[in-house]
Design a protein around this motif. Structure first.
Motif, PDB file in Angstrom:
ATOM      1  N   LEU A 145      47.081   6.678 -29.489  1.00 35.26           N
ATOM      2  CA  LEU A 145      46.393   7.850 -28.952  1.00 35.26           C
ATOM      3  C   LEU A 145      45.069   7.468 -28.302  1.00 35.26           C
ATOM      4  O   LEU A 145      44.695   8.015 -27.264  1.00 35.26           O
ATOM      5  CB  LEU A 145      46.173   8.899 -30.050  1.00 35.26           C
ATOM      6  CG  LEU A 145      47.428   9.679 -30.456  1.00 35.26           C
ATOM      7  CD1 LEU A 145      47.139  10.558 -31.668  1.00 35.26           C
ATOM      8  CD2 LEU A 145      47.937  10.547 -29.311  1.00 35.26           C
ATOM      9  N   VAL A 146      44.347   6.537 -28.897  1.00 35.09           N
ATOM     10  CA  VAL A 146      43.105   6.043 -28.283  1.00 35.09           C
ATOM     11  C   VAL A 146      43.436   5.334 -26.971  1.00 35.09           C
ATOM     12  O   VAL A 146      42.804   5.569 -25.933  1.00 35.09           O
ATOM     13  CB  VAL A 146      42.358   5.074 -29.236  1.00 35.09           C
ATOM     14  CG1 VAL A 146      41.208   4.374 -28.508  1.00 35.09           C
ATOM     15  CG2 VAL A 146      41.826   5.824 -30.460  1.00 35.09           C
ATOM     16  N   ALA A 204      44.355   7.677 -24.206  1.00 38.99           N
ATOM     17  CA  ALA A 204      43.173   8.436 -23.770  1.00 38.99           C
ATOM     18  C   ALA A 204      42.350   7.609 -22.783  1.00 38.99           C
ATOM     19  O   ALA A 204      41.895   8.125 -21.759  1.00 38.99           O
ATOM     20  CB  ALA A 204      42.312   8.837 -24.967  1.00 38.99           C
ATOM     21  N   ALA A 250      37.281  11.194 -22.373  1.00 37.41           N
ATOM     22  CA  ALA A 250      36.251  10.922 -23.398  1.00 37.41           C
ATOM     23  C   ALA A 250      36.665  11.523 -24.743  1.00 37.41           C
ATOM     24  O   ALA A 250      35.996  12.386 -25.300  1.00 37.41           O
ATOM     25  CB  ALA A 250      34.908  11.474 -22.940  1.00 37.41           C
ATOM     26  N   ASN A 251      37.779  11.050 -25.253  1.00 36.93           N
ATOM     27  CA  ASN A 251      38.402  11.665 -26.421  1.00 36.93           C
ATOM     28  C   ASN A 251      37.899  11.013 -27.700  1.00 36.93           C
ATOM     29  O   ASN A 251      38.635  10.292 -28.391  1.00 36.93           O
ATOM     30  CB  ASN A 251      39.918  11.535 -26.275  1.00 36.93           C
ATOM     31  CG  ASN A 251      40.645  12.552 -27.128  1.00 36.93           C
ATOM     32  OD1 ASN A 251      40.230  12.817 -28.252  1.00 36.93           O
ATOM     33  ND2 ASN A 251      41.709  13.119 -26.596  1.00 36.93           N
ATOM     34  N   TRP A 252      36.647  11.269 -28.031  1.00 40.35           N
ATOM     35  CA  TRP A 252      36.016  10.649 -29.208  1.00 40.35           C
ATOM     36  C   TRP A 252      36.725  11.044 -30.506  1.00 40.35           C
ATOM     37  O   TRP A 252      36.688  10.307 -31.479  1.00 40.35           O
ATOM     38  CB  TRP A 252      34.542  11.060 -29.269  1.00 40.35           C
ATOM     39  CG  TRP A 252      34.394  12.551 -29.298  1.00 40.35           C
ATOM     40  CD1 TRP A 252      34.268  13.369 -28.223  1.00 40.35           C
ATOM     41  CD2 TRP A 252      34.446  13.390 -30.442  1.00 40.35           C
ATOM     42  NE1 TRP A 252      34.228  14.671 -28.631  1.00 40.35           N
ATOM     43  CE2 TRP A 252      34.327  14.712 -29.982  1.00 40.35           C
ATOM     44  CE3 TRP A 252      34.566  13.161 -31.809  1.00 40.35           C
ATOM     45  CZ2 TRP A 252      34.340  15.802 -30.860  1.00 40.35           C
ATOM     46  CZ3 TRP A 252      34.577  14.242 -32.682  1.00 40.35           C
ATOM     47  CH2 TRP A 252      34.466  15.546 -32.197  1.00 40.35           C
ATOM     48  N   GLY A 253      37.384  12.199 -30.524  1.00 42.65           N
ATOM     49  CA  GLY A 253      38.078  12.660 -31.740  1.00 42.65           C
ATOM     50  C   GLY A 253      39.142  11.673 -32.178  1.00 42.65           C
ATOM     51  O   GLY A 253      39.313  11.406 -33.365  1.00 42.65           O
ATOM     52  N   ARG A 254      39.864  11.108 -31.210  1.00 43.00           N
ATOM     53  CA  ARG A 254      40.909  10.145 -31.553  1.00 43.00           C
ATOM     54  C   ARG A 254      40.326   8.856 -32.118  1.00 43.00           C
ATOM     55  O   ARG A 254      40.929   8.211 -32.969  1.00 43.00           O
ATOM     56  CB  ARG A 254      41.740   9.817 -30.313  1.00 43.00           C
ATOM     57  CG  ARG A 254      42.537  11.007 -29.820  1.00 43.00           C
ATOM     58  CD  ARG A 254      43.413  10.597 -28.651  1.00 43.00           C
ATOM     59  NE  ARG A 254      44.136  11.753 -28.132  1.00 43.00           N
ATOM     60  CZ  ARG A 254      44.875  11.718 -27.036  1.00 43.00           C
ATOM     61  NH1 ARG A 254      44.989  10.591 -26.342  1.00 43.00           N
ATOM     62  NH2 ARG A 254      45.518  12.798 -26.635  1.00 43.00           N
ATOM     63  N   LEU A 310      37.430   8.589 -33.822  1.00 42.20           N
ATOM     64  CA  LEU A 310      36.975   8.885 -35.178  1.00 42.20           C
ATOM     65  C   LEU A 310      38.175   8.991 -36.125  1.00 42.20           C
ATOM     66  O   LEU A 310      38.147   8.518 -37.266  1.00 42.20           O
ATOM     67  CB  LEU A 310      36.196  10.200 -35.161  1.00 42.20           C
ATOM     68  CG  LEU A 310      35.451  10.534 -36.440  1.00 42.20           C
ATOM     69  CD1 LEU A 310      34.330   9.539 -36.694  1.00 42.20           C
ATOM     70  CD2 LEU A 310      34.881  11.950 -36.368  1.00 42.20           C
ATOM     71  N   CYS A 311      39.228   9.620 -35.627  1.00 42.03           N
ATOM     72  CA  CYS A 311      40.440   9.793 -36.424  1.00 42.03           C
ATOM     73  C   CYS A 311      41.042   8.438 -36.792  1.00 42.03           C
ATOM     74  O   CYS A 311      41.448   8.211 -37.930  1.00 42.03           O
ATOM     75  CB  CYS A 311      41.423  10.637 -35.618  1.00 42.03           C
ATOM     76  SG  CYS A 311      42.981  10.911 -36.445  1.00 42.03           S
ATOM     77  N   ALA A 312      41.088   7.516 -35.828  1.00 43.11           N
ATOM     78  CA  ALA A 312      41.650   6.184 -36.088  1.00 43.11           C
ATOM     79  C   ALA A 312      40.786   5.414 -37.085  1.00 43.11           C
ATOM     80  O   ALA A 312      41.297   4.679 -37.933  1.00 43.11           O
ATOM     81  CB  ALA A 312      41.801   5.405 -34.787  1.00 43.11           C
ATOM     82  N   GLY A 345      39.240   6.879 -39.386  1.00 43.44           N
ATOM     83  CA  GLY A 345      39.533   7.598 -40.629  1.00 43.44           C
ATOM     84  C   GLY A 345      40.764   7.127 -41.345  1.00 43.44           C
ATOM     85  O   GLY A 345      40.852   7.227 -42.567  1.00 43.44           O
ATOM     86  N   TYR A 377      29.176  11.871 -30.663  1.00 47.15           N
ATOM     87  CA  TYR A 377      29.353  12.427 -32.007  1.00 47.15           C
ATOM     88  C   TYR A 377      28.246  11.907 -32.897  1.00 47.15           C
ATOM     89  O   TYR A 377      27.910  10.720 -32.849  1.00 47.15           O
ATOM     90  CB  TYR A 377      30.719  11.982 -32.540  1.00 47.15           C
ATOM     91  CG  TYR A 377      31.033  12.426 -33.943  1.00 47.15           C
ATOM     92  CD1 TYR A 377      31.542  13.695 -34.203  1.00 47.15           C
ATOM     93  CD2 TYR A 377      30.834  11.566 -35.019  1.00 47.15           C
ATOM     94  CE1 TYR A 377      31.836  14.094 -35.503  1.00 47.15           C
ATOM     95  CE2 TYR A 377      31.132  11.953 -36.318  1.00 47.15           C
ATOM     96  CZ  TYR A 377      31.630  13.219 -36.554  1.00 47.15           C
ATOM     97  OH  TYR A 377      31.922  13.616 -37.829  1.00 47.15           O
ATOM     98  N   ILE A 432      29.025  16.219 -36.361  1.00 48.83           N
ATOM     99  CA  ILE A 432      29.389  17.192 -35.320  1.00 48.83           C
ATOM    100  C   ILE A 432      29.451  16.587 -33.921  1.00 48.83           C
ATOM    101  O   ILE A 432      28.823  15.580 -33.625  1.00 48.83           O
ATOM    102  CB  ILE A 432      28.458  18.431 -35.296  1.00 48.83           C
ATOM    103  CG1 ILE A 432      26.986  18.018 -35.316  1.00 48.83           C
ATOM    104  CG2 ILE A 432      28.750  19.376 -36.453  1.00 48.83           C
ATOM    105  CD1 ILE A 432      26.047  19.192 -35.143  1.00 48.83           C
ATOM    106  N   ALA A 433      30.238  17.253 -33.100  1.00 48.29           N
ATOM    107  CA  ALA A 433      30.399  16.864 -31.709  1.00 48.29           C
ATOM    108  C   ALA A 433      29.131  17.200 -30.940  1.00 48.29           C
ATOM    109  O   ALA A 433      28.540  18.255 -31.146  1.00 48.29           O
ATOM    110  CB  ALA A 433      31.570  17.632 -31.121  1.00 48.29           C
TER     111      ALA A 433
END
Lengths: 406, 406
Positions: B306-307, B310, B316-320, B322-324, B326, B351, B355-356
């Protein structure tokens, strides 16, 4: 065991609803499941260190070991990476749901799925909860609406219900799930909710879900990413009226088999709806030395990008399968392994005793052109087995996940 | 430290060659590295349970702790999953190379890369070894030919040489590598060979390569698959004439830094030539609690499909990201993590504190449109750091790896 309609409303005393409330354009985005009576709860939550607010909330509730009455779910916004405000908003969702249903906030599990890093639009959420509460019903359409309201980019609803007989009583299990939807910016998220009217010991229920989830939800892979929101929550309200189900109950395995059937069905439906998937693959690891090692090998194979692209290309590339087994972390002797591919069009053996077998390329292509394919890898080390389910890696996967967010 | 030409022939007493010998159509497919004097050997081999014949052969040699004089490498056929016959063929390659160079077979390391599950065409191999032996030379062109002969679907050669001064003596280190080439049916294979004329203690040399490989070759990821043939082999013939290099030697770190520079250069070149890669990404994990955890997080991020998609999509999918982090298996507090992306066009923080952050989408796009991008993730837990290098996941990757083998 017979199949039923109505998914989560099939079991006695359960009501559900799903509505379009303005979080997503023109699609259902809020679902609610409600039980007349307090329920024992069994749940598994994401192991990701980064957990959405709703997961933190639910884990806290779960660890208190209290009974539950309702599950509220919004789609379109995951309420993850939203800090203190996000946690407060989750609690407000529980409070509002409780207020609408004359419950206490701690009776309500909360789930969110969708975009991350954005605060929930609480006005829309609050009015949505009111709307969906008013729509609660126990007819089949309400069950389907509920299954629909939890979806993100899923292309079809995932639902199942079955009926079994325990102590001459009709016992029902129903469930819904959502799979690897992608919303900008987001990651694959799995949610599944199960209802049952069985009367079951709380500890037994909790252990059983954990065991079954390990063999079903935890054996599927779309792209190997574990999300911030993944959760499976099951409610049992006891209204079927059977004698308390414990491990010693004569019909324990009847229930276990039916529960497993529902979970496996929902888990494999998630994979079949994997982003950009064109093939559904089952990897069967046979005769491993331990169950844990069988699972490790199966998951390593199903998670390999090289294996996934080979199946997308309908390529009988057994070398990549063996290679992925080889880096699973499990010790084995490649010289006694056998490997074959099979589908509705037949079976073909590709590797045996440390060497590649000559095989009929046309036959292999015919087998691999099917949508559902099984990979059998026989370790010849012991008697344990495991199956993992996954999908191929296609252009469409790259497109869906690589598209710029605007 | 200054850069030199000639890669593996830059150090004193080393000769090399690369020839087209008929294993591949019209491309170089056989390479040889030879040292005038016996060499200390340092090596790391694939951890895959399924090991090619040549790896089994080399590991046996290595475990005996003997000195070496030559490395023979063929491309076009990996000699993996070829059973007893494959092992015999590897030994015949060592024998023939030894015969051509007036050595013993145990002086010769053997490497193969290419298609798996197919026996080596031994007539072609034997005549190829004779041809390449006759071509040995210590000029720059021979070094480049050698670098070319080990390639599979690499699109450019990977080579580097440097000179340093130890005890007032010129010491040189040269190396070549091949990356994630795909030949039907095959998997990504990494090979790297390093020569140096340093006079170094054997145990120190072995430990040093292991340490450096862990920070360089083992920190790159194209698709997360570890192959049956991956190997790094380094030879030190001592001809520079410096005093024996030990950890106590005043110039130990001069050598270590130069050796690291060569390995890091080769490793990152492999990633830049990743299959279908359009972006080169470095993930810097900062202020982790332990070095091992920093590496785990960096590798988890760089390995996420997913990273990778992206970044292919310049999203700019920072959520992926952070998730990876995690699901890396490392415990951390997401509420104190900061995350930013940077490139030649600047840096953008995305981030912080759970928070974003609001960010300028145009600025983010401008940063992500560059070919080389860095991801900084600050764990704020300690003082340890690690970097992993990788590439994006593109349509071209799926095409290269999904194409039917015919």
């Amino acid at each position: 065991m017979k199949t039923e309609k109505g998914c989560v409303v099939a079991p006695k005393g359960f009501y559900a609803a799903g509505k379009s409330t303005g979080l997503k354009r023109k699609r259902k985005d809020m679902s609610l499941i409600y039980s007349e009576k307090p329920c024992n709860v069994a749940a598994v939550f994401t192991t990701n260190e980064v957990k959405a607010s709703s997961v933190l909330h639910n884990m806290e509730l779960y660890n208190k070991g209290k009974k539950a009455r309702a599950i509220i779910i919004n789609s379109g916004n995951a309420n993850a990476c939203t800090g203190e405000e996000g946690l407060n908003n989750t609690y407000k969702m529980a409070e509002e749901t409780a207020a609408c249903l004359a419950l206490k906030p701690e009776d309500v599990y909360v789930n969110s799925t969708g975009v991350i890093g954005v605060q929930l639009p609480m006005d829309t959420i609050i009015s949505g909860i009111r709307e969906v509460s008013l729509a609660l019903d126990d007819d089949i359409v309400s069950g389907i609406n509920c299954a629909e309201g939890i979806l993100t980019t899923d292309t079809f609803i995932k639902d199942k219900a079955v009926e079994i007989i325990i102590d001459d009583k009709k016992v029902k299990i129903g469930g819904i799930a959502k799979g690897s939807g992608m919303i900008h910016p987001n990651m694959a998220t799995m949610l599944s909710f199960i209802t049952t009217d069985v009367n079951i010991d709380d500890a037994v229920f909790k252990d059983l879900l954990k065991e079954i989830a390990d063999d079903t939800y935890n054996m599927i892979s779309v792209d190997g990413d574990t999300s911030t929101n993944d959760s499976v929550i099951a409610l049992a309200n006891g209204m079927a009226g059977n004698e308390l189900l414990t491990k010693e109950h004569k019909d324990y395995n009847v229930f276990k088999d039916a529960f497993t059937f529902v979970c496996k069905h929902l888990a494999t439906q998630i994979v079949k709806d994997g982003e950009g998937a064109t093939k559904f693959m089952a990897v069967n690891v046979l005769n491993a030395d331990t169950k844990e090692n069988a699972k490790k090998i199966a998951k390593s194979i199903i998670g390999s990008s090289l294996v996934k692209t080979a199946f997308f290309g309908e390529d009988a590339n057994w070398g990549r399968v063996l290679c992925a087994a080889g880096y699973s972390g499990v010790k084995f002797n490649p010289n006694i392994v056998t490997l074959s591919f099979k589908s509705a069009k037949g079976e073909i053996e590709l590797y045996k005793d440390g060497i590649a077998l000559d095989f009929d390329e046309e036959k292999a292509l015919e087998i691999l052109q099917q949508v559902e394919i099984e990979i059998d890898i026989n370790m010849n080390m012991g008697n344990e087995k495991a199956t993992a389910w996954g999908c191929d890696l296609s252009y469409e996967y790259v497109k869906i996940n690589g598209e710029y967010r605007s």
